[in-house]
Design a protein around this motif. Structure first.
Motif, short mmCIF file in Angstrom:
data_model
loop_
_atom_site.label_atom_id
_atom_site.label_comp_id
_atom_site.label_asym_id
_atom_site.label_seq_id
_atom_site.Cartn_x
_atom_site.Cartn_y
_atom_site.Cartn_z
N GLN B 203 20.37 61.18 41.77
CA GLN B 203 21.12 60.45 41.51
C GLN B 203 19.41 59.00 41.75
O GLN B 203 19.20 58.93 42.41
N PRO B 204 19.48 58.84 40.26
CA PRO B 204 18.26 57.67 39.98
C PRO B 204 17.74 56.56 41.03
O PRO B 204 19.44 55.70 40.73
N ASP B 205 17.25 55.95 41.69
CA ASP B 205 16.66 54.92 42.50
C ASP B 205 16.89 53.83 40.93
O ASP B 205 14.94 53.80 41.05
N TRP B 206 17.61 52.69 40.93
CA TRP B 206 16.97 52.38 40.33
C TRP B 206 15.79 50.57 41.01
O TRP B 206 16.10 49.54 40.13
N SER B 207 15.48 50.50 41.39
CA SER B 207 14.99 49.62 42.45
C SER B 207 13.54 49.62 42.29
O SER B 207 13.26 48.86 42.75
N GLY B 208 12.84 50.74 41.42
CA GLY B 208 11.47 50.51 41.07
C GLY B 208 11.10 51.25 42.92
O GLY B 208 9.65 52.18 42.55
N ASN B 209 12.02 52.41 43.52
CA ASN B 209 11.16 52.73 44.72
C ASN B 209 11.37 54.49 44.74
O ASN B 209 10.38 55.21 45.62
N GLY B 210 11.80 54.90 43.64
CA GLY B 210 12.03 56.16 43.67
C GLY B 210 12.83 56.95 44.37
O GLY B 210 13.03 58.09 45.44
N ASN B 211 13.38 55.76 45.30
CA ASN B 211 14.09 56.64 46.31
C ASN B 211 15.37 57.24 46.22
O ASN B 211 16.83 57.26 46.31
N ALA B 212 14.65 58.36 44.83
CA ALA B 212 16.12 58.96 44.21
C ALA B 212 16.96 59.70 44.94
O ALA B 212 16.72 60.15 46.23
N GLY B 213 18.70 60.23 44.85
CA GLY B 213 19.03 60.80 45.60
C GLY B 213 19.82 62.49 45.12
O GLY B 213 19.65 62.93 43.65
N THR B 214 20.12 63.10 46.20
CA THR B 214 20.06 65.14 45.86
C THR B 214 21.13 64.64 45.92
O THR B 214 21.91 64.56 47.48
N VAL B 215 22.76 65.29 45.57
CA VAL B 215 24.02 65.80 45.48
C VAL B 215 24.15 66.71 45.72
O VAL B 215 23.89 67.94 45.58
N THR B 216 25.04 66.50 47.13
CA THR B 216 25.27 68.32 47.87
C THR B 216 27.19 68.23 47.57
O THR B 216 27.47 66.80 48.34
N GLY B 217 27.62 68.74 47.16
CA GLY B 217 28.89 69.29 47.06
C GLY B 217 29.65 67.47 46.17
O GLY B 217 31.24 67.69 45.80
N ALA B 218 29.57 66.44 45.96
CA ALA B 218 30.32 65.46 46.17
C ALA B 218 30.68 65.41 44.81
O ALA B 218 29.42 66.44 43.96
N SER B 219 31.75 64.73 44.03
CA SER B 219 32.00 65.19 42.59
C SER B 219 32.25 64.03 42.03
O SER B 219 32.34 62.68 42.79
N GLN B 220 31.51 64.07 40.80
CA GLN B 220 32.10 62.76 39.49
C GLN B 220 33.53 62.10 39.85
O GLN B 220 34.00 63.16 40.03
N SER B 221 33.31 61.06 40.08
CA SER B 221 34.41 60.73 39.78
C SER B 221 34.73 58.47 38.71
O SER B 221 33.85 58.27 38.77
N ALA B 222 35.75 58.10 39.12
CA ALA B 222 35.48 56.95 38.06
C ALA B 222 35.69 56.13 39.03
O ALA B 222 34.69 55.87 40.67
N HIS B 223 33.98 54.58 38.29
CA HIS B 223 33.41 53.64 38.87
C HIS B 223 34.49 53.18 38.91
O HIS B 223 35.58 52.23 38.70
N VAL B 224 34.13 51.55 39.93
CA VAL B 224 34.53 50.54 40.68
C VAL B 224 34.11 49.47 38.99
O VAL B 224 33.91 49.22 38.73
N PRO B 225 35.75 49.30 39.21
CA PRO B 225 35.82 48.52 37.48
C PRO B 225 35.19 47.14 37.80
O PRO B 225 35.82 45.97 38.29
N LEU B 226 33.61 46.50 37.97
CA LEU B 226 33.31 45.80 38.28
C LEU B 226 32.56 45.18 36.18
O LEU B 226 32.00 44.36 36.89
N GLY B 227 33.41 45.63 35.55
CA GLY B 227 32.98 45.53 34.08
C GLY B 227 31.14 46.20 34.33
O GLY B 227 31.06 46.68 34.46
N PRO B 228 30.52 45.69 33.27
CA PRO B 228 29.27 46.58 32.65
C PRO B 228 28.24 46.48 33.99
O PRO B 228 27.61 45.76 34.64
N PRO B 229 27.84 48.20 34.39
CA PRO B 229 27.06 47.87 35.46
C PRO B 229 25.52 47.31 35.28
O PRO B 229 24.71 47.13 36.46
N PHE B 230 24.91 47.80 34.13
CA PHE B 230 23.62 47.26 33.69
C PHE B 230 23.92 45.95 32.82
O PHE B 230 22.84 45.80 31.95
#
Lengths: 165, 267
Positions: B203-230
């Motif tokens: 899970q990339p950390d887009w803060s620039g600090n390299g604090n990326a995450g590693t996933v265990t078990g969780a699965s992908q699902s739909a994003h919160v409908p906020l509009g374009p994330p970036f």
């Protein structure tokens, strides 16, 4: 005849998974803090880090396609390497290409003074692009190449420039 | 995208300990969460363990939708528990924020803010607001930051988490509101993760600090409908119906270049 220019940063814009590209308010690096719009920051790394882009080619596109990156940095020496790898295809063609149709690159020197804008232009092959195409691409800072600017690059806009004749 | 937790009690995202996230005081966390059930003690996030030194934790309290947080301090730990049941409705997206600042005035050491897709964030009310005392205890070396769980990895959050952001300062209510509908990196941001955008890989950390995450078990699902994330297109209309005679005319209408996901049938 007219030359047209439009920003191609839109809803499809997505940094890659490197964590080395992100959006932030421009005021984080500006000193006068007047305009709080977002900018895209490309970290100084030894890798090729990208921003995914997709946009519809305008209906009046005919020729002379150019991708222009408007950027700045705090450094005043060294060269930036920008790449733009893309595929352009009709909206009813495959939207999942297996390879880049063309890879563009440009080397541009750092501005003479900090926070001054620089425009890096990359000309694409006109015949690769047609009006109403969907153009998908990646804008990259190529730290794996000869990028020698020892600072982050901050992108204010990415422009698609073209002619209607 | 988002990640779904709770299929197994060990589902989690782990962020390796780093100087940018260790022992923060003050700090702020902003998350978008979607509880599918309300189970006591299930974790939104935690760093450090109660049994092994300093820690902070944030979890569901009871089954009515209240939230609880605690930070270990040398004299006495903090304990804030809401009584306004801010997450009372399941299967709904909430923007939740937590602040901690040991130097804040009494009753303000923590703040918890809650909003949703149609309600701007505001502060919860508390049934318990214990400020504790003393310096903030140091976390044990190497203690990871867990999103959707904690170090014992048996209290997975029951639902989806779409966004996790952490700052090394106390954000004001106004700053949290500024993050709510368009999370973005601002001063002091040390973790910035849109969960699930890279699948269940890193899970990339887009803060620039390299604090990326590693996933265990969780699965992908739909994003919160906020509009374009970036993207940069939140303030324009989304559909332009036809009959705009030229791009130049469009510029005149909008005052600037086209820069979003319009469905444009003619320039």
């Amino acid at each position: 005849m007219a030359t047209h220019r439009l920003s191609i940063l839109g809803f499809a814009t997505l940094p890659d998974a490197s964590g080395n590209v992100w959006f932030e308010p421009a005021v984080l690096t500006q000193t006068n803090d007047r305009y709080p719009g977002l900018v895209a920051r490309f970290k100084d790394t030894g890798t090729k880090d990208s921003l995914g882009i997709r946009f519809p080619v305008p209906n009046n596109y005919v020729s002379a396609p150019v991708i222009e990156v408007i950027w700045t940095t705090t450094a005043t020496s060294g060269n930036a390497i920008w790449d733009f790898d893309y595929s352009s295809a009709a909206k009813t063609a495959s939207l999942d290409p297996s390879a880049d149709e063309e890879s563009l690159t440009v080397t541009t020197a750092a501005p003479g003074s900090s926070q001054t804008g620089v425009a890096s232009q990359m000309s694409a092959t006109a015949a690769n692009i047609a009006a109403n195409d969907i153009l998908q691409g990646k804008l990259s800072r190529d730290g794996a190449s000869s990028d020698t600017i020892a600072a982050d690059l901050v992108v204010y806009d990415v422009i698609f420039q073209y002619s209607d004749v | 995208m988002a990640l779904t937790f709770g299929g197994a009690s060990s589902d989690r995202v782990e962020i390796t300990a780093a100087s940018s996230i260790n022992d923060l005081n003050p700090f702020t966390i902003v998350m978008w969460v979607y509880p599918t059930s309300l189970v006591n003690n299930k974790k939104l996030c935690q760093k450090g363990l109660f049994a092994t030194g300093g820690f902070f934790g944030w979890n569901l309290n009871g089954t009515g939708g209240n939230l609880e947080t605690s930070v270990r301090r040398a004299g006495a730990s903090t304990s804030y528990i809401t009584n306004s049941t801010p997450l009372a409705i399941t299967n709904k997206w909430y923007c939740v924020a937590l602040t901690y600042n040991s130097a804040a005035s009494a009753g303000q050491v923590h703040n918890m803010y809650i909003g949703d897709l149609t309600t701007i964030v505001s502060e919860a009310t508390y049934g318990t607001a214990t400020d504790g005392s003393g310096s903030t205890s140091a976390q044990a070396a190497g203690e990871k930051l867990y999103v959707g769980n904690f170090g014992s990895a048996n209290q997975a959050f029951p639902g989806h988490i779409a966004f996790f952001g952490m700052w090394n300062r106390e954000l004001s209510l106004g700053e949290v509101q500024d993050q709510q509908f368009q999370p973005h990196k601002t001063s002091g941001n040390v973790v910035f993760i849109h969960l699930g955008f890279n699948g269940t890989s890193t899970q990339p950390d887009w803060s620039g600090n390299g604090n990326a995450g590693t996933v265990t078990g969780a699965s992908q699902s739909a994003h919160v409908p906020l509009g374009p994330p970036f993207g940069l297109s939140r303030h324009f209309p989304y559909t332009v119906a036809a009959a705009v005679p030229s791009l130049d005319s469009w510029y005149q209408l909008t005052g600037g270049p086209v820069r979003e996901n319009h469905i444009v049938t003619s320039y």
